[in-house]
Design an enzyme around this catalytic site. Sequence first.
Site, PDB file in Angstrom:
ATOM      1  N   LYS A 195       0.829  -1.215   0.000  1.00 31.12           N
ATOM      2  CA  LYS A 195       0.000   0.000   0.000  1.00 31.12           C
ATOM      3  C   LYS A 195       0.858   1.258   0.000  1.00 31.12           C
ATOM      4  O   LYS A 195       0.631   2.172  -0.771  1.00 31.12           O
ATOM      5  CB  LYS A 195      -0.899   0.075   1.244  1.00 31.12           C
ATOM      6  CG  LYS A 195      -1.795  -1.094   1.475  1.00 31.12           C
ATOM      7  CD  LYS A 195      -2.712  -0.837   2.663  1.00 31.12           C
ATOM      8  CE  LYS A 195      -2.011  -0.755   4.017  1.00 31.12           C
ATOM      9  NZ  LYS A 195      -1.424  -2.018   4.492  1.00 31.12           N
ATOM     10  N   ARG A 241      -8.942   1.135   9.693  1.00 37.05           N
ATOM     11  CA  ARG A 241      -8.525  -0.248   9.869  1.00 37.05           C
ATOM     12  C   ARG A 241      -9.569  -1.067  10.603  1.00 37.05           C
ATOM     13  O   ARG A 241      -9.354  -2.249  10.814  1.00 37.05           O
ATOM     14  CB  ARG A 241      -7.234  -0.255  10.698  1.00 37.05           C
ATOM     15  CG  ARG A 241      -6.018  -0.751   9.921  1.00 37.05           C
ATOM     16  CD  ARG A 241      -4.886  -0.673  10.896  1.00 37.05           C
ATOM     17  NE  ARG A 241      -3.718  -1.388  10.541  1.00 37.05           N
ATOM     18  CZ  ARG A 241      -2.627  -0.822  10.027  1.00 37.05           C
ATOM     19  NH1 ARG A 241      -2.624   0.446   9.683  1.00 37.05           N
ATOM     20  NH2 ARG A 241      -1.550  -1.541   9.839  1.00 37.05           N
ATOM     21  N   ARG A 292      11.742  -6.759   4.285  1.00 31.69           N
ATOM     22  CA  ARG A 292      11.476  -5.326   4.337  1.00 31.69           C
ATOM     23  C   ARG A 292      12.522  -4.604   5.197  1.00 31.69           C
ATOM     24  O   ARG A 292      12.896  -5.082   6.262  1.00 31.69           O
ATOM     25  CB  ARG A 292      10.075  -5.107   4.909  1.00 31.69           C
ATOM     26  CG  ARG A 292       9.608  -3.704   4.743  1.00 31.69           C
ATOM     27  CD  ARG A 292       8.138  -3.678   4.467  1.00 31.69           C
ATOM     28  NE  ARG A 292       7.396  -3.377   5.679  1.00 31.69           N
ATOM     29  CZ  ARG A 292       6.122  -2.986   5.657  1.00 31.69           C
ATOM     30  NH1 ARG A 292       5.465  -2.876   4.515  1.00 31.69           N
ATOM     31  NH2 ARG A 292       5.506  -2.737   6.771  1.00 31.69           N
ATOM     32  N   ARG A 313      11.933  -3.020  11.098  1.00 36.97           N
ATOM     33  CA  ARG A 313      11.007  -2.521  12.119  1.00 36.97           C
ATOM     34  C   ARG A 313      10.674  -3.642  13.098  1.00 36.97           C
ATOM     35  O   ARG A 313      10.509  -4.782  12.695  1.00 36.97           O
ATOM     36  CB  ARG A 313       9.705  -2.083  11.438  1.00 36.97           C
ATOM     37  CG  ARG A 313       9.694  -0.651  11.024  1.00 36.97           C
ATOM     38  CD  ARG A 313       8.589  -0.338  10.052  1.00 36.97           C
ATOM     39  NE  ARG A 313       7.264  -0.834  10.428  1.00 36.97           N
ATOM     40  CZ  ARG A 313       6.174  -0.648   9.689  1.00 36.97           C
ATOM     41  NH1 ARG A 313       6.237   0.026   8.553  1.00 36.97           N
ATOM     42  NH2 ARG A 313       5.013  -1.128  10.066  1.00 36.97           N
ATOM     43  N   ARG A 362      -0.054  -9.583  13.214  1.00 38.13           N
ATOM     44  CA  ARG A 362      -0.665  -8.466  12.464  1.00 38.13           C
ATOM     45  C   ARG A 362      -1.635  -9.002  11.409  1.00 38.13           C
ATOM     46  O   ARG A 362      -2.639  -8.380  11.115  1.00 38.13           O
ATOM     47  CB  ARG A 362       0.416  -7.604  11.816  1.00 38.13           C
ATOM     48  CG  ARG A 362       1.216  -6.812  12.844  1.00 38.13           C
ATOM     49  CD  ARG A 362       2.395  -6.139  12.219  1.00 38.13           C
ATOM     50  NE  ARG A 362       2.013  -4.968  11.457  1.00 38.13           N
ATOM     51  CZ  ARG A 362       2.806  -4.360  10.580  1.00 38.13           C
ATOM     52  NH1 ARG A 362       4.007  -4.816  10.345  1.00 38.13           N
ATOM     53  NH2 ARG A 362       2.401  -3.286   9.943  1.00 38.13           N
TER      54      ARG A 362
HETATM   55  P1  AMP Z   1       1.304   0.410   9.475  1.00 37.68           P
HETATM   56  O1  AMP Z   1       2.608   1.062   9.215  1.00 37.68           O
HETATM   57  O2  AMP Z   1       0.151   1.036   8.726  1.00 37.68           O
HETATM   58  O3  AMP Z   1       1.328  -1.076   9.281  1.00 37.68           O
HETATM   59  O4  AMP Z   1       0.971   0.667  11.025  1.00 37.68           O
HETATM   60  C1  AMP Z   1       1.816   0.216  12.055  1.00 37.68           C
HETATM   61  C2  AMP Z   1       1.016   0.040  13.336  1.00 37.68           C
HETATM   62  O5  AMP Z   1       0.416   1.277  13.732  1.00 37.68           O
HETATM   63  C3  AMP Z   1      -0.159  -0.932  13.244  1.00 37.68           C
HETATM   64  O6  AMP Z   1       0.234  -2.282  13.389  1.00 37.68           O
HETATM   65  C4  AMP Z   1      -1.031  -0.447  14.391  1.00 37.68           C
HETATM   66  O7  AMP Z   1      -0.516  -0.861  15.636  1.00 37.68           O
HETATM   67  C5  AMP Z   1      -0.849   1.063  14.313  1.00 37.68           C
HETATM   68  N1  AMP Z   1      -1.880   1.666  13.428  1.00 37.68           N
HETATM   69  C6  AMP Z   1      -1.666   2.316  12.246  1.00 37.68           C
HETATM   70  N2  AMP Z   1      -2.824   2.718  11.710  1.00 37.68           N
HETATM   71  C7  AMP Z   1      -3.799   2.324  12.565  1.00 37.68           C
HETATM   72  C8  AMP Z   1      -5.213   2.424  12.554  1.00 37.68           C
HETATM   73  N3  AMP Z   1      -5.874   3.027  11.555  1.00 37.68           N
HETATM   74  N4  AMP Z   1      -5.889   1.904  13.610  1.00 37.68           N
HETATM   75  C9  AMP Z   1      -5.251   1.303  14.631  1.00 37.68           C
HETATM   76  N5  AMP Z   1      -3.928   1.155  14.697  1.00 37.68           N
HETATM   77  C10 AMP Z   1      -3.192   1.655  13.670  1.00 37.68           C
END
Ligand code: AMP
Length: 212
Positions: free
Chosen positions: A13, A88, A127, A160, A171
Amino acid sequence: MKIIFLGAPGAGKGTQAEMIRGKLGIPIISTGDIFRQNIKNRTPLGEKVKAIIDSGELVPDSLVTELVSDRISREDCADGYILDGFPRTIPQAEEFDRILGEKGDAIDLVIDVEVPDEAIISRMGGRRTCPACGESFHVVYKAPRKENICDRCGGPLTIRDDDKEEVVKNRLVVYHKNTQPLISYYEEKGKLRRVDGTRDIGEVHEEIAGLL
Ligand code: AMP
């Protein structure tokens, strides 16, 4: 143009959002990046969300929705934005629709980047992320010009904490339970377009560019 990118963590994404940003001239709002920035700067928000993010769980809905709502009211979002990682959950999507509706506004397009779990797990192992500027790479699919060095800012690349295998598996569980239902949510609204994310980054981009 207001666009949402849906898809499992590691589906690509962020990369695809980045590739259309230039074409559309609108900002990307990545909630994950905003949280990581806050963790890095040890802000009160960062302290609050660090343990949740490290475990692969989701940050509470109200906190994320408020954050995005504030962010889209900034001037640079006047012509639209690309959301990467938000919403999400169904409550986030419903609340966001309500907030937009109050302004007589709505999302234009939701792009679901589809990649099976097995492919996600093998991809995420490769990654690499730049903690300094947030740029991400992949040892096979998007290798940096110099090994382990960020093309954009020259900083060292790292893995990360939430890209480690056990966390990735969690996840994916969290994704299927909480985020996948958003596919039908937006499909029923006639906003959803599905894209096969297993192909080459350039091919996926061409298809997305065609949808715009
Ligand atoms: P991402 O980089 O989008 O995968 O986000 C990393 C982490 O941030 C996720 O695994 C969640 O813990 C938190 N996070 C990001 N966006 C959201 C969201 N819209 N709702 C809840 N947690 C989020």
